[in-house]
Design a protein around this motif. Structure first.
Motif, short mmCIF file in Angstrom:
data_model
loop_
_atom_site.label_atom_id
_atom_site.label_comp_id
_atom_site.label_asym_id
_atom_site.label_seq_id
_atom_site.Cartn_x
_atom_site.Cartn_y
_atom_site.Cartn_z
N ALA A 1 39.99 47.67 41.57
CA ALA A 1 39.18 48.58 40.76
C ALA A 1 39.84 49.96 40.65
N LYS A 2 40.41 50.46 41.73
CA LYS A 2 41.10 51.75 41.67
C LYS A 2 42.29 51.68 40.71
N LEU A 3 43.02 50.58 40.74
CA LEU A 3 44.14 50.38 39.82
C LEU A 3 43.62 50.38 38.38
N LEU A 4 42.53 49.69 38.14
CA LEU A 4 41.95 49.63 36.79
C LEU A 4 41.46 50.99 36.33
N GLU A 5 40.89 51.76 37.25
CA GLU A 5 40.49 53.14 36.91
C GLU A 5 41.70 53.95 36.48
N ARG A 6 42.75 53.85 37.26
CA ARG A 6 43.96 54.63 37.01
C ARG A 6 44.62 54.26 35.69
N ALA B 1 43.01 53.35 33.05
CA ALA B 1 42.03 53.60 31.98
C ALA B 1 41.37 52.35 31.43
N THR B 2 41.10 51.40 32.30
CA THR B 2 40.32 50.23 31.92
C THR B 2 39.01 50.29 32.70
N THR B 3 38.21 51.29 32.34
CA THR B 3 37.01 51.64 33.09
C THR B 3 36.00 50.50 33.18
N GLU B 4 35.75 49.82 32.07
CA GLU B 4 34.76 48.74 32.09
C GLU B 4 35.18 47.63 33.06
N GLU B 5 36.47 47.33 33.08
CA GLU B 5 36.96 46.31 34.01
C GLU B 5 36.89 46.81 35.45
N ALA B 6 37.11 48.09 35.66
CA ALA B 6 36.99 48.67 37.00
C ALA B 6 35.55 48.56 37.48
N ILE B 7 34.61 48.87 36.61
CA ILE B 7 33.19 48.75 36.97
C ILE B 7 32.87 47.31 37.36
N ALA B 8 33.35 46.37 36.58
CA ALA B 8 33.10 44.95 36.87
C ALA B 8 33.71 44.55 38.22
N ALA B 9 34.90 45.06 38.52
CA ALA B 9 35.54 44.75 39.80
C ALA B 9 34.75 45.33 40.96
#
Length: 103
Positions: free
Chosen positions: A59-64, A66-74
């Motif tokens: 999720a931190k990688l996804l945040e970094r 800029a794939t916020t929706e996927e980070a939220i899902a993770a």
């Protein structure tokens, strides 16, 4: 021999070792290879959805990236798995990062 190659060599002997796969993903992050890290985390969590610590790092990688929706899902999936495992420490870390992201 570099750490990535050593981990890959170990994984040839035990390809389903979640600890080694998690460590390899972290090494990819250190090396700046977010694509390979993401693939490794996602493969690991597909094979072993109960490996709770990987959700936070994915999720931190996804945040970094800029794939916020996927980070939220993770984060949400990690929270669910941490509850199932009774891992209150991981649950707290995941919730804290999740809430920081969404609020």
């Amino acid at each position: 021999m570099d750490r990535v190659q050593k981990l890959k060599d170990f994984l040839q002997k035990t390809p389903n070792d979640s600890f080694l796969r998690h460590a390899l993903a972290l090494e990819y992050i250190k090396a700046g290879d977010d694509k390979a890290a993401r693939e490794e985390f996602e493969g690991l969590l597909t094979h072993d959805p109960g490996y709770v610590g990987s959700y936070y790092h994915l999720a931190k990688l996804l945040e970094r990236t800029a794939t916020t929706e996927e980070a939220i899902a993770a984060y949400e999936k990690g929270i669910e798995q941490a509850k199932k495992a009774g891992d209150m420490h991981a649950l707290g870390e995941l919730r804290g990062a999740y809430e920081e992201l969404i609020f």
